[in-house]
Design an enzyme around this catalytic site. Structure first.
Site, mmCIF file in Angstrom:
data_model
loop_
_atom_site.group_PDB
_atom_site.id
_atom_site.type_symbol
_atom_site.label_atom_id
_atom_site.label_comp_id
_atom_site.label_asym_id
_atom_site.label_seq_id
_atom_site.Cartn_x
_atom_site.Cartn_y
_atom_site.Cartn_z
ATOM 1 N N SER A 227 0.758 -1.167 0.107
ATOM 2 C CA SER A 227 0.093 0.145 0.072
ATOM 3 C C SER A 227 0.812 1.235 -0.053
ATOM 4 O O SER A 227 1.768 1.484 -1.002
ATOM 5 C CB SER A 227 -0.928 0.154 1.231
ATOM 6 O OG SER A 227 -1.948 0.854 1.122
ATOM 7 N N HIS B 153 -2.590 -1.385 -4.278
ATOM 8 C CA HIS B 153 -4.074 -1.308 -4.377
ATOM 9 C C HIS B 153 -4.597 0.071 -4.362
ATOM 10 O O HIS B 153 -3.745 0.904 -4.154
ATOM 11 C CB HIS B 153 -4.761 -2.292 -3.327
ATOM 12 C CG HIS B 153 -4.316 -1.785 -2.016
ATOM 13 N ND1 HIS B 153 -4.865 -2.391 -0.574
ATOM 14 C CD2 HIS B 153 -3.632 -0.609 -1.362
ATOM 15 C CE1 HIS B 153 -4.737 -1.854 0.408
ATOM 16 N NE2 HIS B 153 -3.902 -0.787 -0.045
#
Length: 211
Positions: free
Chosen positions: A114, A139
């Site tokens: 992330s 993501h």
């Protein structure tokens, strides 16, 4: 001065049941003890360990600015082992990395997921690395809000804005198109170190230091 800068990281390690090693140095003035992270900071090494949040981000930014003041022409080495975290906290680190004069070399040890992956990719071109068994995950940003419908709409627009901004910057640093980034971050996308290199998130997978 250095020791106080790692209070949060040290607390996290101690909470996990570990102890932070101390290093004793001899000099003409006698002995001086440093915790291991503070000693590494003297060598221009910064550790980003654990969830990215405001307090940790402030410490990272302060260390980046301090090392720039020490020597604006010498590289800084940022080691990342993080599951991700706050977008705003991560962006403060990102902006500081881009703002300061020294190149910031990034290295993933363990995981960069992330926001951790975003910061890994934001390192200086040609100086972004992974150790061979590291894992990288990208993501789209996560968010949730409860309240009146009008407030939910406001926060939904903000999340969409953040997603577009992150995707644009990720495309810039990875060399991928915006469309590719949007497609590949639609769901959790885990990569090996070699896959991260092929995708453009890093430049090299390193097994050992050059001789």
């Amino acid at each position: 001065m250095f020791r106080n800068s790692y209070i949060q990281q040290n607390s996290d390690i101690q909470a996990a049941g570990g102890l932070v090693p101390m290093v004793v140095e001899q000099s003409a003035r006698g002995e001086r003890a440093y915790d291991i992270y503070s000693r590494l900071l003297k060598e221009r090494v910064i550790f980003l360990v654990g969830p990215v949040e405001d307090y940790m981000a402030n410490l990272i930014c302060a260390q980046l600015l301090f090392l720039e003041a020490e020597n604006p022409d010498k590289d800084i080495h940022l080691y990342i082992n993080s599951p991700g975290g706050s977008v705003t906290a991560g962006m403060s680190i990102y902006d500081t990395m881009q703002f300061i004069k020294p190149n910031v070399s990034t290295t993933c040890i363990g995981q960069a997921c992330s926001m951790g992956a975003f910061l890994l990719t934001a390192g200086a071109p040609g100086k972004r690395f992974c150790l061979p068994n590291s894992r990288v995950m990208i993501h789209q940003p996560l968010g949730g809000f409860q309240g009146q419908a009008s407030d939910i709409e406001i926060h939904a627009k903000e999340i969409l804005f953040i997603r577009e901004r992150l995707n644009t910057l990720m495309a810039k640093h990875s060399g991928r198109t915006l469309e590719e980034i949007e497609r590949d971050t639609n769901r959790d996308n885990f990569m090996s170190a070699e896959a991260a290199k092929e995708y453009g998130l890093i430049d090299e997978v390193i097994n050992q230091r050059p001789a």
